[in-house]
Scaffold this motif. Structure first.
Motif, PDB file in Angstrom:
ATOM      1  N   ALA A  24       0.861  -1.183   0.000  1.00  0.00           N
ATOM      2  CA  ALA A  24       0.000   0.000   0.000  1.00  0.00           C
ATOM      3  C   ALA A  24       0.900   1.237   0.000  1.00  0.00           C
ATOM      4  N   PRO A  25       0.631   2.217  -0.870  1.00  0.00           N
ATOM      5  CA  PRO A  25       1.575   3.321  -1.053  1.00  0.00           C
ATOM      6  C   PRO A  25       1.832   4.177   0.184  1.00  0.00           C
ATOM      7  N   GLY A  26       0.809   4.494   0.959  1.00  0.00           N
ATOM      8  CA  GLY A  26       1.029   5.325   2.152  1.00  0.00           C
ATOM      9  C   GLY A  26       1.940   4.663   3.169  1.00  0.00           C
ATOM     10  N   PRO A  27       1.584   3.454   3.616  1.00  0.00           N
ATOM     11  CA  PRO A  27       2.461   2.766   4.567  1.00  0.00           C
ATOM     12  C   PRO A  27       3.853   2.460   4.004  1.00  0.00           C
ATOM     13  N   ALA A  28       3.944   2.184   2.707  1.00  0.00           N
ATOM     14  CA  ALA A  28       5.253   1.922   2.103  1.00  0.00           C
ATOM     15  C   ALA A  28       6.137   3.167   2.190  1.00  0.00           C
ATOM     16  N   LEU A  29       5.561   4.329   1.926  1.00  0.00           N
ATOM     17  CA  LEU A  29       6.350   5.566   2.033  1.00  0.00           C
ATOM     18  C   LEU A  29       6.717   5.838   3.488  1.00  0.00           C
ATOM     19  N   THR A  30       5.795   5.591   4.399  1.00  0.00           N
ATOM     20  CA  THR A  30       6.095   5.780   5.822  1.00  0.00           C
ATOM     21  C   THR A  30       7.297   4.934   6.234  1.00  0.00           C
ATOM     22  N   LEU A  48       2.125  13.119  -8.066  1.00  0.00           N
ATOM     23  CA  LEU A  48       1.448  12.779  -9.314  1.00  0.00           C
ATOM     24  C   LEU A  48       1.137  11.294  -9.371  1.00  0.00           C
ATOM     25  N   GLY A  49      -0.036  10.946  -9.858  1.00  0.00           N
ATOM     26  CA  GLY A  49      -0.360   9.551 -10.135  1.00  0.00           C
ATOM     27  C   GLY A  49      -1.402   8.950  -9.218  1.00  0.00           C
ATOM     28  N   LYS A  50      -1.697   7.675  -9.476  1.00  0.00           N
ATOM     29  CA  LYS A  50      -2.747   6.974  -8.725  1.00  0.00           C
ATOM     30  C   LYS A  50      -2.445   6.895  -7.239  1.00  0.00           C
ATOM     31  N   ALA A  51      -1.199   6.712  -6.898  1.00  0.00           N
ATOM     32  CA  ALA A  51      -0.829   6.563  -5.487  1.00  0.00           C
ATOM     33  C   ALA A  51      -0.573   7.900  -4.802  1.00  0.00           C
ATOM     34  N   LEU A  56       1.051  11.387  -0.493  1.00  0.00           N
ATOM     35  CA  LEU A  56       1.095  12.761  -0.012  1.00  0.00           C
ATOM     36  C   LEU A  56       0.643  12.831   1.444  1.00  0.00           C
ATOM     37  N   GLU A  57      -0.426  12.106   1.758  1.00  0.00           N
ATOM     38  CA  GLU A  57      -0.906  12.080   3.146  1.00  0.00           C
ATOM     39  C   GLU A  57       0.177  11.551   4.084  1.00  0.00           C
ATOM     40  N   GLY A  72       3.584  24.625   0.112  1.00  0.00           N
ATOM     41  CA  GLY A  72       2.787  24.671  -1.102  1.00  0.00           C
ATOM     42  C   GLY A  72       2.974  23.379  -1.857  1.00  0.00           C
ATOM     43  N   GLY A  73       2.262  23.244  -2.960  1.00  0.00           N
ATOM     44  CA  GLY A  73       2.445  22.042  -3.752  1.00  0.00           C
ATOM     45  C   GLY A  73       1.324  21.816  -4.728  1.00  0.00           C
ATOM     46  N   LEU A  74       1.406  20.658  -5.379  1.00  0.00           N
ATOM     47  CA  LEU A  74       0.440  20.270  -6.387  1.00  0.00           C
ATOM     48  C   LEU A  74       0.198  18.776  -6.301  1.00  0.00           C
ATOM     49  N   LEU A  75      -1.077  18.393  -6.322  1.00  0.00           N
ATOM     50  CA  LEU A  75      -1.475  16.999  -6.336  1.00  0.00           C
ATOM     51  C   LEU A  75      -2.290  16.766  -7.605  1.00  0.00           C
ATOM     52  N   VAL A  76      -1.831  15.827  -8.438  1.00  0.00           N
ATOM     53  CA  VAL A  76      -2.556  15.454  -9.653  1.00  0.00           C
ATOM     54  C   VAL A  76      -2.764  13.956  -9.606  1.00  0.00           C
ATOM     55  N   SER A  77      -4.039  13.547  -9.587  1.00  0.00           N
ATOM     56  CA  SER A  77      -4.369  12.133  -9.472  1.00  0.00           C
ATOM     57  C   SER A  77      -5.625  11.857 -10.274  1.00  0.00           C
TER      58      SER A  77
END
Length: 82
Positions: A24-30, A48-51, A56-57, A72-77
């Motif tokens: 899972a992307p969130g826990p993997a990044l954590t 950027l992307g599906k994950a 980002l969270e 600041g920033g940008l989220l594109v999903s």
């Protein structure tokens, strides 16, 4: 510790769920950020992307644990198309 499943199907389903949860992307990044050094100042974030929402969270939570927040920033999903 959970009791192991008694039949092959239950075992395979359990292994599948564990595998999906592990990537899972969130826990993997954590996990990946566990030993990372926080930035010296608040970053501008690009996700950027599906994950991207989950990652980002997780990143914002990690920054918060270090007393920072994105400046600041940008989220594109891709949105929910269902």
């Amino acid at each position: 510790m959970p009791r192991p499943p008694s039949d092959a199907r239950a075992l395979l389903e359990s292994l599948f769920r564990a595998g999906v949860a592990a990537v899972a992307p969130g826990p993997a990044l954590t996990r990946a950020l566990r030993d990372a050094i926080p930035p010296a100042q608040a970053p501008i974030v690009l996700a950027l992307g599906k994950a991207a929402p989950a990652m980002l969270e997780a990143y914002v939570a990690w920054l918060g644990a270090h007393g920072l927040a994105p400046r600041g920033g940008l989220l594109v999903s891709p949105g929910d198309r269902g």
